[in-house]
Write a protein that holds these residues in place. Structure first.
Motif, PDB file in Angstrom:
ATOM      1  N   ALA B 343       0.885  -1.351   0.055  1.00  0.00           N
ATOM      2  CA  ALA B 343      -0.081  -0.115  -0.026  1.00  0.00           C
ATOM      3  C   ALA B 343       0.742   1.379  -0.113  1.00  0.00           C
ATOM      4  O   ALA B 343       2.023   1.255   0.589  1.00  0.00           O
ATOM      5  N   ASP B 345       0.218   5.570   1.002  1.00  0.00           N
ATOM      6  CA  ASP B 345      -0.845   6.533   1.555  1.00  0.00           C
ATOM      7  C   ASP B 345      -0.138   7.760   1.196  1.00  0.00           C
ATOM      8  O   ASP B 345       0.856   7.968   1.338  1.00  0.00           O
ATOM      9  N   ASP B 349      -1.752  17.231   4.187  1.00  0.00           N
ATOM     10  CA  ASP B 349      -1.553  18.296   5.132  1.00  0.00           C
ATOM     11  C   ASP B 349      -0.315  18.010   6.133  1.00  0.00           C
ATOM     12  O   ASP B 349      -0.443  18.080   7.171  1.00  0.00           O
ATOM     13  N   GLY B 350       0.632  17.374   5.796  1.00  0.00           N
ATOM     14  CA  GLY B 350       1.706  17.167   6.437  1.00  0.00           C
ATOM     15  C   GLY B 350       1.675  15.723   7.187  1.00  0.00           C
ATOM     16  O   GLY B 350       2.487  15.802   8.434  1.00  0.00           O
ATOM     17  N   GLY B 351       0.987  14.959   7.134  1.00  0.00           N
ATOM     18  CA  GLY B 351       0.895  13.780   8.071  1.00  0.00           C
ATOM     19  C   GLY B 351       0.054  13.640   9.180  1.00  0.00           C
ATOM     20  O   GLY B 351      -0.114  12.707   9.797  1.00  0.00           O
ATOM     21  N   VAL B 352      -1.076  14.599   8.868  1.00  0.00           N
ATOM     22  CA  VAL B 352      -2.050  14.784   9.744  1.00  0.00           C
ATOM     23  C   VAL B 352      -3.048  13.526   9.540  1.00  0.00           C
ATOM     24  O   VAL B 352      -3.452  12.695  10.082  1.00  0.00           O
ATOM     25  N   ASN B 353      -3.619  13.586   8.106  1.00  0.00           N
ATOM     26  CA  ASN B 353      -4.646  12.502   7.494  1.00  0.00           C
ATOM     27  C   ASN B 353      -4.073  12.121   6.434  1.00  0.00           C
ATOM     28  O   ASN B 353      -3.240  12.611   5.558  1.00  0.00           O
ATOM     29  N   TRP B 354      -4.309  10.920   6.206  1.00  0.00           N
ATOM     30  CA  TRP B 354      -4.019  10.178   5.107  1.00  0.00           C
ATOM     31  C   TRP B 354      -5.129   9.498   4.304  1.00  0.00           C
ATOM     32  O   TRP B 354      -5.950   8.971   4.818  1.00  0.00           O
ATOM     33  N   GLN B 355      -4.719   9.346   2.997  1.00  0.00           N
ATOM     34  CA  GLN B 355      -5.564   8.461   2.155  1.00  0.00           C
ATOM     35  C   GLN B 355      -4.883   7.450   1.308  1.00  0.00           C
ATOM     36  O   GLN B 355      -3.912   7.807   0.741  1.00  0.00           O
ATOM     37  N   PRO B 356      -5.421   6.197   1.153  1.00  0.00           N
ATOM     38  CA  PRO B 356      -4.814   5.281   0.238  1.00  0.00           C
ATOM     39  C   PRO B 356      -4.567   5.800  -1.301  1.00  0.00           C
ATOM     40  O   PRO B 356      -5.534   6.197  -1.699  1.00  0.00           O
ATOM     41  N   ARG B 387       3.794   7.637   1.865  1.00  0.00           N
ATOM     42  CA  ARG B 387       4.136   6.638   2.841  1.00  0.00           C
ATOM     43  C   ARG B 387       3.958   5.128   2.523  1.00  0.00           C
ATOM     44  O   ARG B 387       2.669   4.951   2.286  1.00  0.00           O
ATOM     45  N   ASN B 394       6.313  -3.822   6.899  1.00  0.00           N
ATOM     46  CA  ASN B 394       7.126  -2.514   7.143  1.00  0.00           C
ATOM     47  C   ASN B 394       6.533  -1.326   6.595  1.00  0.00           C
ATOM     48  O   ASN B 394       6.052  -1.068   5.479  1.00  0.00           O
ATOM     49  N   VAL B 395       6.341  -0.348   7.577  1.00  0.00           N
ATOM     50  CA  VAL B 395       6.005   0.925   7.191  1.00  0.00           C
ATOM     51  C   VAL B 395       6.871   1.954   7.093  1.00  0.00           C
ATOM     52  O   VAL B 395       7.825   2.052   8.048  1.00  0.00           O
ATOM     53  N   GLN B 396       6.898   2.797   5.922  1.00  0.00           N
ATOM     54  CA  GLN B 396       7.724   3.742   5.975  1.00  0.00           C
ATOM     55  C   GLN B 396       7.912   4.961   6.805  1.00  0.00           C
ATOM     56  O   GLN B 396       6.731   5.488   7.261  1.00  0.00           O
TER      57      GLN B 396
END
Lengths: 250, 434
Positions: B343, B345, B349-356, B387, B394-396
């Motif tokens: 995946a 994401d 907004d600089g990492g506050v909210n994410w979407q795939p 991300r 493993n998550v970046q």
């Protein structure tokens, strides 16, 4: 050849040298087996089983119908690497005084008269105690873990673009000089295959083998952090960008 | 110049008449309805804008140009001359030991064209005669062999698409964002289809011993560049003779290089001429004094070979600003030395909210994966981040998360999330967030 020779199919196109080797090896093995048979039937069983297992491990009874066997002399000519334990270091020796002269001839133009480095060409001494400081200096004295590696690198890569151009004695002398100016050996040190593996490099215990920890992120999707501030921004203009030989005007 | 013919003159006149007729029709139509008048005026202003930009609808030259075979080995279009590798004058000691960067912002899909694959040489690019070249395999083997290129090509081969990333990718930005171009943040990264013989085919042919746990791979370059490869990485390794369908480029190791999928580029030894198996690593200069990761306590991690999960947005980016409000395509690349990308994401907004984001096919192990996401832009400032997550979970990491287990002094293996700040003007800046 590998495995039990009695299982080898005939190879009509084998090289002459290969055939001789095969015959010699097969002959020796048969002699050994015959001896073993005379001594004890049990020994024969063990030897056969080992030979068969070796055959499986190496891809079965297939002969190398592709490629040419390397002779010991051919291998010796290629086999120029040196390991930390000294394996692979060649014969010969060199001392500090010889190394000083060779340094002036072959090295000083790039690495500086006093091995202090120039521009982005690295210094070859100094940096003791700097590795955990603000500006780590990774030199032979402060960082390199073992002395045979200094021989190996100079031999294969120095002077820049002239791999294996220096004789073994010359490389040994340069290593002796560089170890000396780093305060690792006295001025009467003679570098050789016998002495280099025994040199105690200051940072010999400074390297950690795997496994190593992995940096982990977190997969959060909503309200993952407070609204961010910008802490740093790259300069908008790039400096020193080159296309081939030409500097690019931004 | 040809003299204008009678027919050409007639044609011009006829076009003029047709134009006048069309204009007349348009005038009649515009008189009949107010909405039609609106759309006509919108179209007129669009036409005026096009004229101001110097673009024309009738730009097709309808001329023959070059004959067949004019370029025996093709070249990109004239207009693509800016799509080139670039290097930085101040980065490394000399022209012989240096690196040039892939123009990631200009690439689509996942394949890097051969002429744009990044370079990192430790003593230049040697000229090698393939007819006289052979690969020597020795050490802990039963049958030390010399294999010519023809010999190798008689063995079973594979073709696999894998990324290749220098350990020093993104190394300029450990302390602070230093370079404002995706070419120089992440351009020590490329992805090719590699064709060659599985390493194990060759090692089995030579009867490799069970005691052999390490492999020394040596290049035929001016530094006789050499690295130790642990046995755990042998199964997937390829002795490659081709990339993207043609023989390796000289800059990529012609005629042979090692490909160890998912590992730092420097392990993928170019101009490969010798393989030696042994029971211990060689700890060469290039795996101790360089390419080991120095930590805060002054000790260094050896053999940090696998390139961790990573991603970057290539559209928009500093080289590709947003050019107008409204509908946009966000696009980028993700990769992991541990396997497939699972995946990606994206945050605005600089990492506050994410979407795939959408992953584009194909999604292959240890290979670049293209991701994309449509969005609307009304001219507001954005803080764009991507991300990646790989199939091993493993998550970046963010830069701060990365610094919990890595040191900012280690130079190599920076896989932190990168932030692009999109200004109101549409320009893009490389920033770090607090």
């Amino acid at each position: 050849m590998c495995g039990s020779p009695e299982h080898q199919p005939a190879q009509p196109r084998q090289q002459g040298r290969l055939r001789t080797l095969t015959a010699a090896f097969a002959g020796a093995l048969w002699a050994w087996l015959a001896m073993a048979l005379l001594l004890a039937g049990l020994a024969f069983v063990i030897v056969s089983a080992q030979a068969a297992r070796a055959g499986e491990q190496t891809g079965g009874p297939q002969a190398p119908d592709i490629g040419q066997m390397l002779t010991p002399a051919e291998i010796a000519a290629l086999d120029r690497d040196a390991r930390p334990d000294g394996a692979g270091l060649p014969a010969g020796a060199g001392n500090v005084a010889q190394g000083e002269d060779l340094y002036a001839t072959h090295c000083a133009a790039c690495h500086g008269e006093f091995a202090e480095g120039q521009g982005r060409i690295p210094a070859l001494l100094g940096g003791e105690g700097s590795l955990n400081g603000e500006a780590p200096m990774r030199t032979i004295g402060s960082y390199w873990p073992h002395a045979p590696g200094v021989f190996d690198y100079i031999h294969r890569a120095m002077p820049e673009g002239h791999a294996f151009s220096l004789k073994a004695e010359e490389v040994y002398a340069l290593v002796a000089y560089l170890l000396h100016i780093n305060g690792i050996v006295e001025d009467d040190f003679i570098a050789s295959a016998r002495t280099l593996p025994r040199v105690m490099m200051p940072n010999r215990n400074g390297f950690i083998r795997p496994p190593h920890p992995v940096a982990k992120g977190r997969r959060c999707m909503r309200n993952c952090r407070p609204a961010p501030d910008i802490s740093a921004e790259a300069p908008a203009q790039m400096e020193g960008v080159m296309i081939g030989e030409e500097e690019q005007t931004p | 110049m040809p003299v204008p013919s009678r027919r050409a003159w007639l044609k011009t006149m006829l076009a003029g008449v047709a134009g006048a007729l069309a204009g007349g029709v348009a005038a009649v139509r515009s008189a009949t309805s107010a909405s039609a008048a609106d759309s006509a005026s919108t179209a007129a202003s669009a036409a005026a804008a096009r004229a101001a930009r110097g673009t024309k609808l009738e730009h097709a030259p309808f001329r023959p140009g070059m004959p067949v075979g004019a370029r025996p080995y093709g070249l990109p279009a004239e207009a693509q001359q800016h799509v080139v590798r670039r290097w930085l004058k101040w980065m490394l000691p000399s022209r012989l030991t240096n690196a040039s960067f892939t123009p990631l912002a200009e690439l689509e899909g996942i394949i890097t064209p051969n002429g744009l694959v990044f370079e990192r040489h430790h003593a230049g690019v040697p000229a090698i005669d393939p007819a006289r070249f052979s690969l020597a395999v020795h050490g802990l083997v039963e049958r030390p062999l010399a294999l010519s290129l023809d010999d190798l090509k008689r063995l079973p081969s594979v073709s696999r698409i894998h990324f290749l990333e220098c350990a020093g990718n993104n190394s300029l930005n450990w302390q602070r964002p230093a370079v404002n171009a995706v070419q120089f943040t992440h351009g020590l990264l490329s992805c090719c289809e590699w064709t060659g013989v599985p390493l194990m085919e060759v090692l089995r042919l030579c009867g490799v011993s069970d005691r052999a746990q390490w492999l020394l791979a040596e290049g035929a370059d001016g530094a006789a560049y050499a690295r130790s490869v642990p046995r755990a990485l042998w199964d997937e390794a390829i002795i490659a003779f081709a990339q993207n369908g043609e023989a390796l480029r000289p800059e990529q190791g012609f005629p042979l290089r090692l490909i160890v999928p998912g590992t730092e580029g420097s392990l993928n030894v170019k101009w490969l001429h010798r393989l030696k198996t042994g029971d211990e690593p060689w700890l060469t200069r290039e795996e101790t004094a360089r390419y080991a990761d120095l930590q805060d306590d002054g000790r260094a991690r050896l053999f940090t070979l696998v390139q961790e999960v990573n991603s970057v947005i290539t559209l928009p980016c500093p080289e590709k600003p947003l050019k107008g409000h409204g509908r946009q395509r966000l696009s980028g690349i993700a990769w992991s030395g541990h396997g497939r990308i699972a995946a990606v994401d994206v945050s605005f907004d600089g990492g506050v909210n994410w979407q795939p984001a959408r992953l584009e096919e194909p999604v292959l192990p240890k290979c670049l994966t293209r991701f994309s996401l449509p969005f609307e832009w009304k001219g507001e400032e954005l803080l764009l981040q991507s991300r990646a997550v790989d199939e091993k979970g493993n998550v970046q990491p963010t830069h701060d998360e990365m610094l919990k287990v890595k040191s900012a002094r280690q130079v190599y293996h920076n896989n932190a999330i990168t932030t692009w700040r999109v200004l109101n003007s549409g320009e893009v800046r490389h920033v770090r967030l607090a």
